[in-house]
Design a protein around this motif. Structure first.
Motif, PDB file in Angstrom:
ATOM      1  N   LEU A  46       6.527  -8.715   4.055  1.00 40.77           N
ATOM      2  CA  LEU A  46       6.821  -7.303   3.155  1.00 40.77           C
ATOM      3  C   LEU A  46       6.765  -8.168   1.580  1.00 40.77           C
ATOM      4  O   LEU A  46       7.551  -8.590   1.409  1.00 40.77           O
ATOM      5  CB  LEU A  46       7.853  -6.770   3.476  1.00 40.77           C
ATOM      6  N   LEU A  47       5.811  -7.185   0.802  1.00 41.42           N
ATOM      7  CA  LEU A  47       5.985  -7.837  -0.505  1.00 41.42           C
ATOM      8  C   LEU A  47       5.960  -6.678  -1.373  1.00 41.42           C
ATOM      9  O   LEU A  47       5.673  -5.475  -0.943  1.00 41.42           O
ATOM     10  CB  LEU A  47       4.441  -8.585  -0.862  1.00 41.42           C
ATOM     11  N   GLN A  48       7.003  -6.693  -2.489  1.00 36.36           N
ATOM     12  CA  GLN A  48       7.100  -5.552  -3.271  1.00 36.36           C
ATOM     13  C   GLN A  48       6.995  -5.966  -4.811  1.00 36.36           C
ATOM     14  O   GLN A  48       7.249  -7.034  -5.115  1.00 36.36           O
ATOM     15  CB  GLN A  48       8.649  -5.084  -3.135  1.00 36.36           C
TER      16      GLN A  48
ATOM     17  N   HIS B 245      10.369   4.818 -14.438  1.00 41.26           N
ATOM     18  CA  HIS B 245      10.872   5.821 -13.617  1.00 41.26           C
ATOM     19  C   HIS B 245      10.134   5.730 -12.170  1.00 41.26           C
ATOM     20  O   HIS B 245      10.276   6.722 -11.471  1.00 41.26           O
ATOM     21  CB  HIS B 245      10.795   7.336 -14.185  1.00 41.26           C
ATOM     22  N   GLU B 246       9.071   5.258 -12.083  1.00 43.71           N
ATOM     23  CA  GLU B 246       8.401   5.227 -10.825  1.00 43.71           C
ATOM     24  C   GLU B 246       8.921   4.367  -9.740  1.00 43.71           C
ATOM     25  O   GLU B 246       9.535   3.374  -9.869  1.00 43.71           O
ATOM     26  CB  GLU B 246       6.742   4.865 -11.051  1.00 43.71           C
ATOM     27  N   ALA B 247       8.680   4.752  -8.462  1.00 44.23           N
ATOM     28  CA  ALA B 247       9.120   3.873  -7.244  1.00 44.23           C
ATOM     29  C   ALA B 247       8.264   2.668  -7.289  1.00 44.23           C
ATOM     30  O   ALA B 247       7.263   2.804  -7.685  1.00 44.23           O
ATOM     31  CB  ALA B 247       9.004   4.692  -6.148  1.00 44.23           C
ATOM     32  N   PRO B 248       8.802   1.431  -6.780  1.00 47.53           N
ATOM     33  CA  PRO B 248       8.012   0.457  -6.812  1.00 47.53           C
ATOM     34  C   PRO B 248       7.022   0.486  -5.588  1.00 47.53           C
ATOM     35  O   PRO B 248       7.107   1.272  -4.704  1.00 47.53           O
ATOM     36  CB  PRO B 248       9.146  -0.833  -6.354  1.00 47.53           C
ATOM     37  N   ARG B 249       5.998  -0.486  -5.584  1.00 46.19           N
ATOM     38  CA  ARG B 249       5.016  -0.401  -4.887  1.00 46.19           C
ATOM     39  C   ARG B 249       5.004  -1.600  -3.742  1.00 46.19           C
ATOM     40  O   ARG B 249       5.892  -2.580  -4.075  1.00 46.19           O
ATOM     41  CB  ARG B 249       3.792  -0.710  -5.667  1.00 46.19           C
ATOM     42  N   PHE B 250       4.562  -1.317  -2.626  1.00 47.23           N
ATOM     43  CA  PHE B 250       4.604  -2.410  -1.609  1.00 47.23           C
ATOM     44  C   PHE B 250       3.514  -2.647  -0.907  1.00 47.23           C
ATOM     45  O   PHE B 250       2.334  -2.074  -1.063  1.00 47.23           O
ATOM     46  CB  PHE B 250       5.852  -1.932  -0.472  1.00 47.23           C
ATOM     47  N   VAL B 251       3.244  -3.854  -0.201  1.00 46.58           N
ATOM     48  CA  VAL B 251       2.486  -4.387   0.671  1.00 46.58           C
ATOM     49  C   VAL B 251       3.051  -4.966   1.840  1.00 46.58           C
ATOM     50  O   VAL B 251       3.892  -5.824   1.747  1.00 46.58           O
ATOM     51  CB  VAL B 251       1.345  -5.346  -0.012  1.00 46.58           C
TER      52      VAL B 251
ATOM     53  N   SER C 293      -8.299 -17.703  12.139  1.00 43.97           N
ATOM     54  CA  SER C 293      -8.858 -17.006  11.295  1.00 43.97           C
ATOM     55  C   SER C 293      -8.203 -15.930  10.797  1.00 43.97           C
ATOM     56  O   SER C 293      -8.213 -15.383   9.603  1.00 43.97           O
ATOM     57  CB  SER C 293     -10.295 -16.653  11.624  1.00 43.97           C
ATOM     58  N   ALA C 294      -7.496 -15.358  11.633  1.00 48.30           N
ATOM     59  CA  ALA C 294      -6.388 -14.020  11.208  1.00 48.30           C
ATOM     60  C   ALA C 294      -5.613 -14.529  10.243  1.00 48.30           C
ATOM     61  O   ALA C 294      -5.127 -14.006   9.357  1.00 48.30           O
ATOM     62  CB  ALA C 294      -6.056 -13.305  12.514  1.00 48.30           C
ATOM     63  N   ALA C 295      -4.749 -15.522  10.653  1.00 48.17           N
ATOM     64  CA  ALA C 295      -3.689 -16.215   9.737  1.00 48.17           C
ATOM     65  C   ALA C 295      -4.172 -16.726   8.448  1.00 48.17           C
ATOM     66  O   ALA C 295      -3.622 -16.430   7.398  1.00 48.17           O
ATOM     67  CB  ALA C 295      -3.053 -17.470  10.643  1.00 48.17           C
ATOM     68  N   ALA C 296      -5.594 -17.250   8.558  1.00 44.86           N
ATOM     69  CA  ALA C 296      -6.024 -17.608   7.237  1.00 44.86           C
ATOM     70  C   ALA C 296      -6.293 -16.356   6.178  1.00 44.86           C
ATOM     71  O   ALA C 296      -6.052 -16.355   4.838  1.00 44.86           O
ATOM     72  CB  ALA C 296      -7.299 -18.366   7.375  1.00 44.86           C
ATOM     73  N   ALA C 297      -6.776 -15.287   7.088  1.00 41.56           N
ATOM     74  CA  ALA C 297      -6.979 -14.060   6.281  1.00 41.56           C
ATOM     75  C   ALA C 297      -5.657 -13.400   5.845  1.00 41.56           C
ATOM     76  O   ALA C 297      -5.590 -12.798   4.507  1.00 41.56           O
ATOM     77  CB  ALA C 297      -7.735 -12.913   7.139  1.00 41.56           C
ATOM     78  N   LEU C 298      -4.637 -13.465   6.483  1.00 41.30           N
ATOM     79  CA  LEU C 298      -3.310 -13.101   6.159  1.00 41.30           C
ATOM     80  C   LEU C 298      -2.579 -13.746   4.866  1.00 41.30           C
ATOM     81  O   LEU C 298      -2.187 -13.416   3.875  1.00 41.30           O
ATOM     82  CB  LEU C 298      -2.329 -13.228   7.434  1.00 41.30           C
ATOM     83  N   GLU C 299      -2.909 -15.141   4.921  1.00 39.30           N
ATOM     84  CA  GLU C 299      -2.625 -16.101   3.762  1.00 39.30           C
ATOM     85  C   GLU C 299      -3.245 -15.970   2.494  1.00 39.30           C
ATOM     86  O   GLU C 299      -2.742 -15.692   1.503  1.00 39.30           O
ATOM     87  CB  GLU C 299      -2.532 -17.626   4.114  1.00 39.30           C
ATOM     88  N   GLN C 300      -4.423 -15.730   2.721  1.00 33.53           N
ATOM     89  CA  GLN C 300      -5.313 -15.213   1.596  1.00 33.53           C
ATOM     90  C   GLN C 300      -4.792 -13.831   0.798  1.00 33.53           C
ATOM     91  O   GLN C 300      -4.619 -13.679  -0.471  1.00 33.53           O
ATOM     92  CB  GLN C 300      -6.826 -15.099   1.907  1.00 33.53           C
ATOM     93  N   ALA C 301      -4.601 -12.992   1.838  1.00 29.10           N
ATOM     94  CA  ALA C 301      -4.061 -11.643   1.121  1.00 29.10           C
ATOM     95  C   ALA C 301      -2.627 -11.879   0.452  1.00 29.10           C
ATOM     96  O   ALA C 301      -2.366 -11.099  -0.669  1.00 29.10           O
ATOM     97  CB  ALA C 301      -3.969 -10.594   2.505  1.00 29.10           C
ATOM     98  N   ARG C 302      -1.974 -12.664   1.263  1.00 34.11           N
ATOM     99  CA  ARG C 302      -0.715 -12.754   0.541  1.00 34.11           C
ATOM    100  C   ARG C 302      -0.496 -13.448  -0.757  1.00 34.11           C
ATOM    101  O   ARG C 302       0.033 -12.888  -1.695  1.00 34.11           O
ATOM    102  CB  ARG C 302       0.236 -13.655   1.490  1.00 34.11           C
ATOM    103  N   ASP C 303      -1.330 -14.236  -0.886  1.00 39.27           N
ATOM    104  CA  ASP C 303      -1.516 -15.313  -1.989  1.00 39.27           C
ATOM    105  C   ASP C 303      -2.215 -14.298  -3.357  1.00 39.27           C
ATOM    106  O   ASP C 303      -1.774 -14.200  -4.418  1.00 39.27           O
ATOM    107  CB  ASP C 303      -2.603 -16.440  -1.937  1.00 39.27           C
ATOM    108  N   LEU C 304      -3.025 -13.317  -2.835  1.00 43.42           N
ATOM    109  CA  LEU C 304      -3.802 -12.516  -3.848  1.00 43.42           C
ATOM    110  C   LEU C 304      -2.612 -11.431  -4.379  1.00 43.42           C
ATOM    111  O   LEU C 304      -2.709 -11.269  -5.530  1.00 43.42           O
ATOM    112  CB  LEU C 304      -4.786 -11.567  -3.244  1.00 43.42           C
ATOM    113  N   GLN C 305      -1.946 -10.776  -3.434  1.00 45.39           N
ATOM    114  CA  GLN C 305      -0.644 -10.022  -3.872  1.00 45.39           C
ATOM    115  C   GLN C 305       0.374 -10.871  -4.917  1.00 45.39           C
ATOM    116  O   GLN C 305       0.757 -10.055  -5.494  1.00 45.39           O
ATOM    117  CB  GLN C 305      -0.166  -9.495  -2.637  1.00 45.39           C
ATOM    118  N   LEU C 306       0.649 -11.892  -4.606  1.00 45.35           N
ATOM    119  CA  LEU C 306       1.488 -12.878  -5.275  1.00 45.35           C
ATOM    120  C   LEU C 306       1.059 -12.999  -6.751  1.00 45.35           C
ATOM    121  O   LEU C 306       1.918 -12.990  -7.610  1.00 45.35           O
ATOM    122  CB  LEU C 306       1.832 -14.287  -4.388  1.00 45.35           C
ATOM    123  N   LYS C 307      -0.393 -13.236  -6.692  1.00 42.40           N
ATOM    124  CA  LYS C 307      -1.011 -13.444  -8.250  1.00 42.40           C
ATOM    125  C   LYS C 307      -1.000 -12.040  -8.861  1.00 42.40           C
ATOM    126  O   LYS C 307      -0.975 -11.873 -10.275  1.00 42.40           O
ATOM    127  CB  LYS C 307      -2.602 -13.828  -8.041  1.00 42.40           C
ATOM    128  N   ARG C 308      -0.738 -10.808  -8.233  1.00 43.78           N
ATOM    129  CA  ARG C 308      -0.633  -9.605  -8.952  1.00 43.78           C
ATOM    130  C   ARG C 308       0.510  -9.072  -9.085  1.00 43.78           C
ATOM    131  O   ARG C 308       0.954  -8.252  -9.767  1.00 43.78           O
ATOM    132  CB  ARG C 308      -1.372  -8.542  -7.925  1.00 43.78           C
TER     133      ARG C 308
END
Length: 85
Positions: free
Chosen positions: A4-6, A12-18, A55-70
């Motif tokens: 869970l990333l936040q 005044h807006e609520a935080p976004r999550f992934v 391959s699923a774990a690699a995709a999860l790590e790639q998605a996580r890293d993208l969100q951390l950069k954001r």
């Protein structure tokens, strides 16, 4: 595995999550589930199928890293190979 990333709240807006989840399916493959949205509001759910766990774990790590950069921060991690928040 579940992550869970936040994103910090702005004004005044609520935080976004992934939320990223890896789950085995009934046919021996793996599903990456991505849920994103605003806390307390609507969310979007997407699923991606993979033939093997690596391959699923690699995709999860790639998605996580993208969100951390954001600018998202890891606030919760669960699973055998989950990183510490």
């Amino acid at each position: 595995m579940r992550l869970l990333l936040q994103q910090p709240a702005e004004s005044h807006e609520a935080p976004r999550f992934v939320q990223l989840m890896l789950q085995p399916d009934l046919l021996g493959g793996w599903t990456l589930i991505r849920e994103s949205g605003q806390i307390g509001g609507r969310s979007q759910l997407r699923r991606e199928q993979f033939m093997d766990q690596a391959s699923a774990a690699a995709a999860l790590e790639q998605a996580r890293d993208l969100q951390l950069k954001r600018g998202y921060r890891l606030v919760y991690a669960k699973g055998a190979d989950a990183p510490k928040p």
